[in-house]
Design a protein around this motif. Sequence first.
Motif, PDB file in Angstrom:
ATOM      1  N   ASP A   1       0.842  -1.188   0.000  1.00  0.00           N
ATOM      2  CA  ASP A   1       0.000   0.000   0.000  1.00  0.00           C
ATOM      3  C   ASP A   1       0.879   1.240   0.000  1.00  0.00           C
ATOM      4  O   ASP A   1       1.614   1.493   0.952  1.00  0.00           O
ATOM      5  N   PHE A   2       0.809   2.017  -1.089  1.00  0.00           N
ATOM      6  CA  PHE A   2       1.592   3.244  -1.196  1.00  0.00           C
ATOM      7  C   PHE A   2       1.058   4.352  -0.301  1.00  0.00           C
ATOM      8  O   PHE A   2       1.728   5.348  -0.082  1.00  0.00           O
ATOM      9  N   ARG A   3      -0.166   4.215   0.211  1.00  0.00           N
ATOM     10  CA  ARG A   3      -0.776   5.292   0.988  1.00  0.00           C
ATOM     11  C   ARG A   3      -0.198   5.417   2.383  1.00  0.00           C
ATOM     12  O   ARG A   3      -0.199   6.502   2.959  1.00  0.00           O
ATOM     13  N   ASP A   4       0.286   4.311   2.950  1.00  0.00           N
ATOM     14  CA  ASP A   4       0.771   4.387   4.329  1.00  0.00           C
ATOM     15  C   ASP A   4       2.144   3.770   4.543  1.00  0.00           C
ATOM     16  O   ASP A   4       2.628   3.709   5.666  1.00  0.00           O
ATOM     17  N   THR A   5       2.784   3.301   3.488  1.00  0.00           N
ATOM     18  CA  THR A   5       4.090   2.651   3.606  1.00  0.00           C
ATOM     19  C   THR A   5       5.035   3.216   2.568  1.00  0.00           C
ATOM     20  O   THR A   5       4.625   3.542   1.456  1.00  0.00           O
ATOM     21  N   THR A   6       6.295   3.328   2.918  1.00  0.00           N
ATOM     22  CA  THR A   6       7.326   3.792   1.992  1.00  0.00           C
ATOM     23  C   THR A   6       7.984   2.589   1.326  1.00  0.00           C
ATOM     24  O   THR A   6       8.327   1.609   1.982  1.00  0.00           O
ATOM     25  N   TYR A   7       8.146   2.696   0.007  1.00  0.00           N
ATOM     26  CA  TYR A   7       8.803   1.648  -0.770  1.00  0.00           C
ATOM     27  C   TYR A   7       9.935   2.267  -1.589  1.00  0.00           C
ATOM     28  O   TYR A   7       9.819   3.382  -2.090  1.00  0.00           O
ATOM     29  N   THR A   8      11.007   1.513  -1.727  1.00  0.00           N
ATOM     30  CA  THR A   8      12.103   1.891  -2.606  1.00  0.00           C
ATOM     31  C   THR A   8      12.330   0.737  -3.568  1.00  0.00           C
ATOM     32  O   THR A   8      12.422  -0.418  -3.148  1.00  0.00           O
ATOM     33  N   TYR A   9      12.384   1.050  -4.856  1.00  0.00           N
ATOM     34  CA  TYR A   9      12.730   0.003  -5.811  1.00  0.00           C
ATOM     35  C   TYR A   9      13.788   0.535  -6.767  1.00  0.00           C
ATOM     36  O   TYR A   9      13.917   1.738  -6.986  1.00  0.00           O
ATOM     37  N   MET A  10      14.588  -0.388  -7.272  1.00  0.00           N
ATOM     38  CA  MET A  10      15.682  -0.007  -8.160  1.00  0.00           C
ATOM     39  C   MET A  10      15.825  -1.029  -9.269  1.00  0.00           C
ATOM     40  O   MET A  10      15.430  -2.194  -9.124  1.00  0.00           O
TER      41      MET A  10
ATOM     42  N   LEU B   1      15.544   3.887   1.549  1.00  0.00           N
ATOM     43  CA  LEU B   1      16.980   3.688   1.612  1.00  0.00           C
ATOM     44  C   LEU B   1      17.654   5.057   1.572  1.00  0.00           C
ATOM     45  O   LEU B   1      17.218   5.955   0.835  1.00  0.00           O
ATOM     46  N   SER B   2      18.687   5.220   2.346  1.00  0.00           N
ATOM     47  CA  SER B   2      19.443   6.473   2.296  1.00  0.00           C
ATOM     48  C   SER B   2      20.211   6.542   0.979  1.00  0.00           C
ATOM     49  O   SER B   2      20.437   5.525   0.312  1.00  0.00           O
ATOM     50  N   LEU B   3      20.619   7.749   0.620  1.00  0.00           N
ATOM     51  CA  LEU B   3      21.415   7.903  -0.596  1.00  0.00           C
ATOM     52  C   LEU B   3      22.732   7.141  -0.482  1.00  0.00           C
ATOM     53  O   LEU B   3      23.255   6.625  -1.475  1.00  0.00           O
ATOM     54  N   GLN B   4      23.260   7.041   0.738  1.00  0.00           N
ATOM     55  CA  GLN B   4      24.491   6.276   0.948  1.00  0.00           C
ATOM     56  C   GLN B   4      24.261   4.792   0.679  1.00  0.00           C
ATOM     57  O   GLN B   4      25.095   4.119   0.060  1.00  0.00           O
ATOM     58  N   GLU B   5      23.126   4.258   1.145  1.00  0.00           N
ATOM     59  CA  GLU B   5      22.803   2.850   0.884  1.00  0.00           C
ATOM     60  C   GLU B   5      22.621   2.607  -0.611  1.00  0.00           C
ATOM     61  O   GLU B   5      23.106   1.598  -1.147  1.00  0.00           O
ATOM     62  N   ILE B   6      21.913   3.519  -1.263  1.00  0.00           N
ATOM     63  CA  ILE B   6      21.680   3.371  -2.701  1.00  0.00           C
ATOM     64  C   ILE B   6      23.002   3.398  -3.452  1.00  0.00           C
ATOM     65  O   ILE B   6      23.241   2.575  -4.354  1.00  0.00           O
ATOM     66  N   ASN B   7      23.878   4.312  -3.080  1.00  0.00           N
ATOM     67  CA  ASN B   7      25.171   4.426  -3.738  1.00  0.00           C
ATOM     68  C   ASN B   7      26.002   3.155  -3.540  1.00  0.00           C
ATOM     69  O   ASN B   7      26.670   2.682  -4.464  1.00  0.00           O
ATOM     70  N   LYS B   8      25.945   2.587  -2.347  1.00  0.00           N
ATOM     71  CA  LYS B   8      26.695   1.359  -2.069  1.00  0.00           C
ATOM     72  C   LYS B   8      26.186   0.204  -2.936  1.00  0.00           C
ATOM     73  O   LYS B   8      26.982  -0.544  -3.523  1.00  0.00           O
ATOM     74  N   ILE B   9      24.857   0.058  -3.017  1.00  0.00           N
ATOM     75  CA  ILE B   9      24.278  -1.005  -3.847  1.00  0.00           C
ATOM     76  C   ILE B   9      24.640  -0.782  -5.314  1.00  0.00           C
ATOM     77  O   ILE B   9      25.009  -1.721  -6.033  1.00  0.00           O
ATOM     78  N   TYR B  10      24.525   0.458  -5.761  1.00  0.00           N
ATOM     79  CA  TYR B  10      24.880   0.782  -7.146  1.00  0.00           C
ATOM     80  C   TYR B  10      26.326   0.379  -7.444  1.00  0.00           C
ATOM     81  O   TYR B  10      26.609  -0.264  -8.459  1.00  0.00           O
ATOM     82  N   ASN B  11      27.250   0.749  -6.550  1.00  0.00           N
ATOM     83  CA  ASN B  11      28.667   0.448  -6.775  1.00  0.00           C
ATOM     84  C   ASN B  11      28.953  -1.043  -6.772  1.00  0.00           C
ATOM     85  O   ASN B  11      29.884  -1.511  -7.447  1.00  0.00           O
ATOM     86  N   GLU B  12      28.145  -1.811  -6.014  1.00  0.00           N
ATOM     87  CA  GLU B  12      28.321  -3.267  -5.996  1.00  0.00           C
ATOM     88  C   GLU B  12      27.784  -3.915  -7.265  1.00  0.00           C
ATOM     89  O   GLU B  12      28.357  -4.876  -7.776  1.00  0.00           O
ATOM     90  N   LEU B  13      26.663  -3.392  -7.781  1.00  0.00           N
ATOM     91  CA  LEU B  13      26.011  -4.036  -8.909  1.00  0.00           C
ATOM     92  C   LEU B  13      26.492  -3.544 -10.273  1.00  0.00           C
ATOM     93  O   LEU B  13      26.511  -4.319 -11.227  1.00  0.00           O
ATOM     94  N   ALA B  14      26.856  -2.272 -10.370  1.00  0.00           N
ATOM     95  CA  ALA B  14      27.177  -1.688 -11.674  1.00  0.00           C
ATOM     96  C   ALA B  14      28.252  -2.449 -12.450  1.00  0.00           C
ATOM     97  O   ALA B  14      28.101  -2.669 -13.655  1.00  0.00           O
ATOM     98  N   PRO B  15      29.347  -2.898 -11.793  1.00  0.00           N
ATOM     99  CA  PRO B  15      30.371  -3.628 -12.557  1.00  0.00           C
ATOM    100  C   PRO B  15      29.872  -4.947 -13.138  1.00  0.00           C
ATOM    101  O   PRO B  15      30.464  -5.485 -14.080  1.00  0.00           O
TER     102      PRO B  15
END
Length: 186
Positions: A16-25, A168-182
Amino acid sequence: VYFGGSGWGGVILDGDFRDTTYTYMVFTKQENINNTTRRRTIVGFSDKDAQGGGAAYFCHNLQHWELGEPDQNLLNFYSSGNGYSFTQSTPAAGENFDYESWHFVCVTVRPDSARVVINDEVFEYDGPQTGPGRKNDFDRVWLGTRLPTSDQNLLGYIANFRLYKRELSLQEINKIYNELAPKVVD
């Protein structure tokens, strides 16, 4: 790998987007294949019970509009079942969102706001465009499609789709990005 109407995937999931926060990438790379439709859906969340017609079946869409055009952008549509609101993210000129290259997109949908990250560029949204009146619950997540056999289905590739039931914090997102991008290669 997605080829329009013949390529899409669905995941049964309640939320439910009305009462919960979701992050997807997701990482995505697209092809136009001489198609005149310049709208492509990367991710869609659906609510089969939404009112307002077939288009309202989807309560949230991440779409790439004006594919390959100078003013191409990513739109995030929100629906309560009675029309849409949206946020519009246009990467900076230096980013040059070349659809034929791999790109990282991360969307955080909060009850009262939204954030979009395209590669390393951050867009924050507040106000009526992302207000809770336009949010809905969902019972399925679609990848590479707006609706099976739609002319706005993705043509191209999706890699490493992830969905979190929190911000997710921007730091968490950046960490995941750096792990997956290569690992995402042409």
